[in-house]
Design a protein around this motif. Structure first.
Motif, PDB file in Angstrom:
ATOM      1  N   THR A 165       0.845  -1.201   0.000  1.00  0.00           N
ATOM      2  CA  THR A 165       0.000   0.000   0.000  1.00  0.00           C
ATOM      3  C   THR A 165       0.875   1.245   0.000  1.00  0.00           C
ATOM      4  OG1 THR A 165      -1.699  -1.194   1.251  1.00  0.00           O
ATOM      5  CG2 THR A 165      -1.893   1.201   1.135  1.00  0.00           C
ATOM      6  N   ILE A 166       0.976   1.898  -1.164  1.00  0.00           N
ATOM      7  CA  ILE A 166       1.800   3.093  -1.337  1.00  0.00           C
ATOM      8  C   ILE A 166       0.945   4.179  -1.960  1.00  0.00           C
ATOM      9  CG2 ILE A 166       3.902   4.056  -2.345  1.00  0.00           C
ATOM     10  CD1 ILE A 166       4.857   1.107  -2.725  1.00  0.00           C
ATOM     11  N   LEU A 167       0.850   5.315  -1.297  1.00  0.00           N
ATOM     12  CA  LEU A 167       0.141   6.465  -1.851  1.00  0.00           C
ATOM     13  C   LEU A 167       1.164   7.541  -2.207  1.00  0.00           C
ATOM     14  CD1 LEU A 167      -1.984   4.953   0.120  1.00  0.00           C
ATOM     15  CD2 LEU A 167      -3.340   7.009  -0.280  1.00  0.00           C
ATOM     16  N   GLU A 168       0.800   8.432  -3.112  1.00  0.00           N
ATOM     17  CA  GLU A 168       1.732   9.443  -3.587  1.00  0.00           C
ATOM     18  C   GLU A 168       1.149  10.843  -3.452  1.00  0.00           C
ATOM     19  OE1 GLU A 168       3.472   8.600  -7.452  1.00  0.00           O
ATOM     20  OE2 GLU A 168       2.874   6.496  -7.286  1.00  0.00           O
ATOM     21  N   ALA A 169       2.046  11.825  -3.271  1.00  0.00           N
ATOM     22  CA  ALA A 169       1.649  13.235  -3.239  1.00  0.00           C
ATOM     23  C   ALA A 169       2.676  14.051  -4.011  1.00  0.00           C
ATOM     24  CB  ALA A 169       1.555  13.734  -1.795  1.00  0.00           C
ATOM     25  N   ASN A 170       2.198  15.085  -4.730  1.00  0.00           N
ATOM     26  CA  ASN A 170       3.073  15.908  -5.573  1.00  0.00           C
ATOM     27  C   ASN A 170       3.852  16.954  -4.797  1.00  0.00           C
ATOM     28  OD1 ASN A 170       2.497  14.931  -8.306  1.00  0.00           O
ATOM     29  ND2 ASN A 170       0.412  15.650  -7.890  1.00  0.00           N
ATOM     30  N   ASP A 171       3.342  17.354  -3.642  1.00  0.00           N
ATOM     31  CA  ASP A 171       4.025  18.371  -2.842  1.00  0.00           C
ATOM     32  C   ASP A 171       3.543  18.301  -1.397  1.00  0.00           C
ATOM     33  OD1 ASP A 171       1.549  19.746  -2.663  1.00  0.00           O
ATOM     34  OD2 ASP A 171       1.979  20.902  -4.467  1.00  0.00           O
ATOM     35  N   GLY A 172       4.073  19.196  -0.576  1.00  0.00           N
ATOM     36  CA  GLY A 172       3.743  19.179   0.841  1.00  0.00           C
ATOM     37  C   GLY A 172       2.277  19.423   1.130  1.00  0.00           C
ATOM     38  N   ASN A 173       1.657  20.335   0.380  1.00  0.00           N
ATOM     39  CA  ASN A 173       0.239  20.629   0.614  1.00  0.00           C
ATOM     40  C   ASN A 173      -0.634  19.412   0.350  1.00  0.00           C
ATOM     41  OD1 ASN A 173       0.362  23.305   1.466  1.00  0.00           O
ATOM     42  ND2 ASN A 173       0.462  24.085  -0.639  1.00  0.00           N
ATOM     43  N   GLU A 174      -0.353  18.714  -0.756  1.00  0.00           N
ATOM     44  CA  GLU A 174      -1.129  17.518  -1.081  1.00  0.00           C
ATOM     45  C   GLU A 174      -0.908  16.437  -0.029  1.00  0.00           C
ATOM     46  OE1 GLU A 174      -1.323  14.254  -4.690  1.00  0.00           O
ATOM     47  OE2 GLU A 174      -0.955  16.364  -5.202  1.00  0.00           O
ATOM     48  N   ALA A 175       0.328  16.356   0.471  1.00  0.00           N
ATOM     49  CA  ALA A 175       0.628  15.368   1.506  1.00  0.00           C
ATOM     50  C   ALA A 175      -0.144  15.669   2.792  1.00  0.00           C
ATOM     51  CB  ALA A 175       2.126  15.348   1.792  1.00  0.00           C
ATOM     52  N   ILE A 176      -0.201  16.938   3.183  1.00  0.00           N
ATOM     53  CA  ILE A 176      -0.928  17.340   4.387  1.00  0.00           C
ATOM     54  C   ILE A 176      -2.397  16.925   4.272  1.00  0.00           C
ATOM     55  CG2 ILE A 176      -1.775  19.312   5.704  1.00  0.00           C
ATOM     56  CD1 ILE A 176       1.124  18.751   6.281  1.00  0.00           C
ATOM     57  N   SER A 177      -2.976  17.142   3.094  1.00  0.00           N
ATOM     58  CA  SER A 177      -4.380  16.771   2.881  1.00  0.00           C
ATOM     59  C   SER A 177      -4.589  15.278   3.067  1.00  0.00           C
ATOM     60  CB  SER A 177      -4.820  17.177   1.475  1.00  0.00           C
ATOM     61  OG  SER A 177      -4.787  18.581   1.328  1.00  0.00           O
ATOM     62  N   GLN A 178      -3.649  14.485   2.546  1.00  0.00           N
ATOM     63  CA  GLN A 178      -3.785  13.032   2.684  1.00  0.00           C
ATOM     64  C   GLN A 178      -3.615  12.587   4.131  1.00  0.00           C
ATOM     65  OE1 GLN A 178      -2.613  10.266  -0.236  1.00  0.00           O
ATOM     66  NE2 GLN A 178      -1.825  11.806  -1.659  1.00  0.00           N
ATOM     67  N   VAL A 179      -2.676  13.222   4.837  1.00  0.00           N
ATOM     68  CA  VAL A 179      -2.439  12.871   6.241  1.00  0.00           C
ATOM     69  C   VAL A 179      -3.659  13.204   7.092  1.00  0.00           C
ATOM     70  CG1 VAL A 179      -1.047  13.444   8.284  1.00  0.00           C
ATOM     71  CG2 VAL A 179       0.078  13.048   6.085  1.00  0.00           C
ATOM     72  N   GLU A 180      -4.403  14.230   6.722  1.00  0.00           N
ATOM     73  CA  GLU A 180      -5.599  14.617   7.473  1.00  0.00           C
ATOM     74  C   GLU A 180      -6.732  13.602   7.321  1.00  0.00           C
ATOM     75  OE1 GLU A 180      -6.494  18.455   5.963  1.00  0.00           O
ATOM     76  OE2 GLU A 180      -5.069  19.502   7.285  1.00  0.00           O
ATOM     77  N   ASN A 181      -6.675  12.819   6.225  1.00  0.00           N
ATOM     78  CA  ASN A 181      -7.797  11.933   5.915  1.00  0.00           C
ATOM     79  C   ASN A 181      -7.535  10.447   6.097  1.00  0.00           C
ATOM     80  OD1 ASN A 181      -9.808  13.904   4.941  1.00  0.00           O
ATOM     81  ND2 ASN A 181      -8.279  14.340   3.381  1.00  0.00           N
ATOM     82  N   GLN A 182      -6.265  10.060   6.267  1.00  0.00           N
ATOM     83  CA  GLN A 182      -5.951   8.647   6.431  1.00  0.00           C
ATOM     84  C   GLN A 182      -4.656   8.465   7.186  1.00  0.00           C
ATOM     85  OE1 GLN A 182      -5.439   6.985   2.386  1.00  0.00           O
ATOM     86  NE2 GLN A 182      -5.433   9.107   1.719  1.00  0.00           N
ATOM     87  N   ALA A 183      -4.524   7.295   7.788  1.00  0.00           N
ATOM     88  CA  ALA A 183      -3.355   7.009   8.632  1.00  0.00           C
ATOM     89  C   ALA A 183      -2.234   6.381   7.807  1.00  0.00           C
ATOM     90  CB  ALA A 183      -3.758   6.074   9.768  1.00  0.00           C
ATOM     91  N   PHE A 184      -0.994   6.713   8.174  1.00  0.00           N
ATOM     92  CA  PHE A 184       0.185   6.155   7.518  1.00  0.00           C
ATOM     93  C   PHE A 184       1.163   5.611   8.556  1.00  0.00           C
ATOM     94  CE2 PHE A 184      -1.400   9.283   4.470  1.00  0.00           C
ATOM     95  CZ  PHE A 184      -1.429   8.526   3.303  1.00  0.00           C
ATOM     96  N   ASP A 185       1.888   4.578   8.172  1.00  0.00           N
ATOM     97  CA  ASP A 185       2.944   4.036   9.027  1.00  0.00           C
ATOM     98  C   ASP A 185       4.253   4.765   8.814  1.00  0.00           C
ATOM     99  OD1 ASP A 185       1.534   1.676  10.192  1.00  0.00           O
ATOM    100  OD2 ASP A 185       1.335   1.155   8.076  1.00  0.00           O
ATOM    101  N   LEU A 186       4.390   5.402   7.640  1.00  0.00           N
ATOM    102  CA  LEU A 186       5.648   6.072   7.289  1.00  0.00           C
ATOM    103  C   LEU A 186       5.389   7.064   6.166  1.00  0.00           C
ATOM    104  CD1 LEU A 186       8.828   6.225   7.385  1.00  0.00           C
ATOM    105  CD2 LEU A 186       8.822   4.447   5.624  1.00  0.00           C
ATOM    106  N   ILE A 187       6.128   8.196   6.207  1.00  0.00           N
ATOM    107  CA  ILE A 187       6.126   9.167   5.120  1.00  0.00           C
ATOM    108  C   ILE A 187       7.557   9.303   4.613  1.00  0.00           C
ATOM    109  CG2 ILE A 187       5.723  11.571   4.459  1.00  0.00           C
ATOM    110  CD1 ILE A 187       3.585  11.670   6.690  1.00  0.00           C
ATOM    111  N   ILE A 188       7.737   9.198   3.305  1.00  0.00           N
ATOM    112  CA  ILE A 188       9.040   9.420   2.682  1.00  0.00           C
ATOM    113  C   ILE A 188       8.902  10.639   1.789  1.00  0.00           C
ATOM    114  CG2 ILE A 188      10.840   8.481   1.180  1.00  0.00           C
ATOM    115  CD1 ILE A 188       9.960   5.696   1.977  1.00  0.00           C
ATOM    116  N   THR A 189       9.676  11.686   2.055  1.00  0.00           N
ATOM    117  CA  THR A 189       9.482  12.945   1.349  1.00  0.00           C
ATOM    118  C   THR A 189      10.776  13.548   0.817  1.00  0.00           C
ATOM    119  OG1 THR A 189       8.569  15.196   1.532  1.00  0.00           O
ATOM    120  CG2 THR A 189       9.631  14.282   3.492  1.00  0.00           C
ATOM    121  N   ASP A 190      10.638  14.272  -0.289  1.00  0.00           N
ATOM    122  CA  ASP A 190      11.719  15.088  -0.808  1.00  0.00           C
ATOM    123  C   ASP A 190      11.771  16.375   0.012  1.00  0.00           C
ATOM    124  OD1 ASP A 190      13.772  15.896  -2.523  1.00  0.00           O
ATOM    125  OD2 ASP A 190      12.388  16.809  -3.951  1.00  0.00           O
TER     126      ASP A 190
END
Length: 268
Positions: free
Chosen positions: A170-195
């Protein structure tokens, strides 16, 4: 896949340096090797037979190694071929596009046999199908839910391929920090890997928002960056990252960090 199966294409204008690289490759049991002293012929050769790995110098007679990998990533046939740069070049303008392209490694000149072997091992692991890598498909990896954040689609593809080969499903993707924040607000993650370097909201700002305002404030976050400025690196570390890694991220490093941060294994 093993070394005997690898097809390596080498682009190096210096006959001496090319011989050194080829001899090292042969010493590892790799014998299917094509050699070129220029980029144009090498790119033409790739169209005839796709290599598993391209090993290139930076400064070539007809273009740069940066140009080579850029052209490869724009070609549908060549886009996913692993790329290894061997160069004494240190300029950001040349190296950053190669880091963003998902290169398997960037080795300095002169490089050691051990450095090349490490890059080849990463190549094999990266190329291996998940079904053939039983040791990396443990149930604990399969159950992880990971968010990959990067404005470069190529870089995301590279990281996602590593994660899938490790066994993450299960891998989800985000184009930037704002998109990542939106995803984090709506679902749980075990790990975030970011540029780090991203438009709109960079990696450091994203980490700070997650740490200060999110219900997942304690989620492990790996930051991948080519940043060299000591002050910037200090600021990144203070933002609350769990681990800071240089681009390109190696397969083995990714696995070890996930074991340490997420799976709580002590043999890191």
């Amino acid at each position: 896949m093993n070394y005997d199966d690898l097809f390596v294409l080498v682009i190096e204008p210096s006959k001496v340096q090319r011989t050194i690289i080829v001899n090292h490759l042969k010493s590892f049991g790799i014998h299917k090797i094509d050699e070129y002293d220029g980029a144009a012929q090498a790119l033409e050769g790739m169209q005839t037979q796709l290599p598993d790995l391209v090993v290139s110098s930076m400064h070539l007679p007809d273009m740069t190694g940066t140009d080579v990998v850029t052209l490869m990533r724009k070609d549908e046939q060549l886009a996913h071929i692993t790329f290894l740069l061997i160069s004494s070049e240190t300029h950001y303008r040349y190296l950053e596009p190669i880091r963003q392209s998902g290169a398997i490694a960037i080795l300095p000149k002169p490089f050691s046999r051990k450095d090349l072997l490490s890059a080849l091992q990463s190549t094999l692991l990266y190329l291996s199908d998940q079904d053939t890598e039983a040791s990396y498909t443990e149930e604990e990896f399969e159950e992880l839910r990971i968010l990959v954040v990067d404005d470069s689609k190529l870089s995301r593809n590279y990281v996602c391929k590593i994660l899938r080969n490790i066994g993450v499903e299960t891998i989800l993707e985000a184009n930037d920090g704002n998109e990542a924040i939106s995803q984090v607000e709506n679902q749980a993650f075990d790990l975030i890997i970011t540029d780090y370097n991203m438009p709109n909201l960079d990696g450091r700002e994203m980490v700070e928002k997650i740490r200060q305002n999110s219900d997942q404030a304690s989620v492990p976050i790996i930051m991948i960056t080519s940043e060299q400025n000591p002050e910037q690196l200090t600021a990144i570390q203070k933002s609350g990252v769990s681990a800071l890694c240089s681009k390109p991220l190696s397969y083995e490093m990714a696995k070890r960090i996930i074991e340490r941060l997420v799976l709580d294994k002590s043999d890191y």
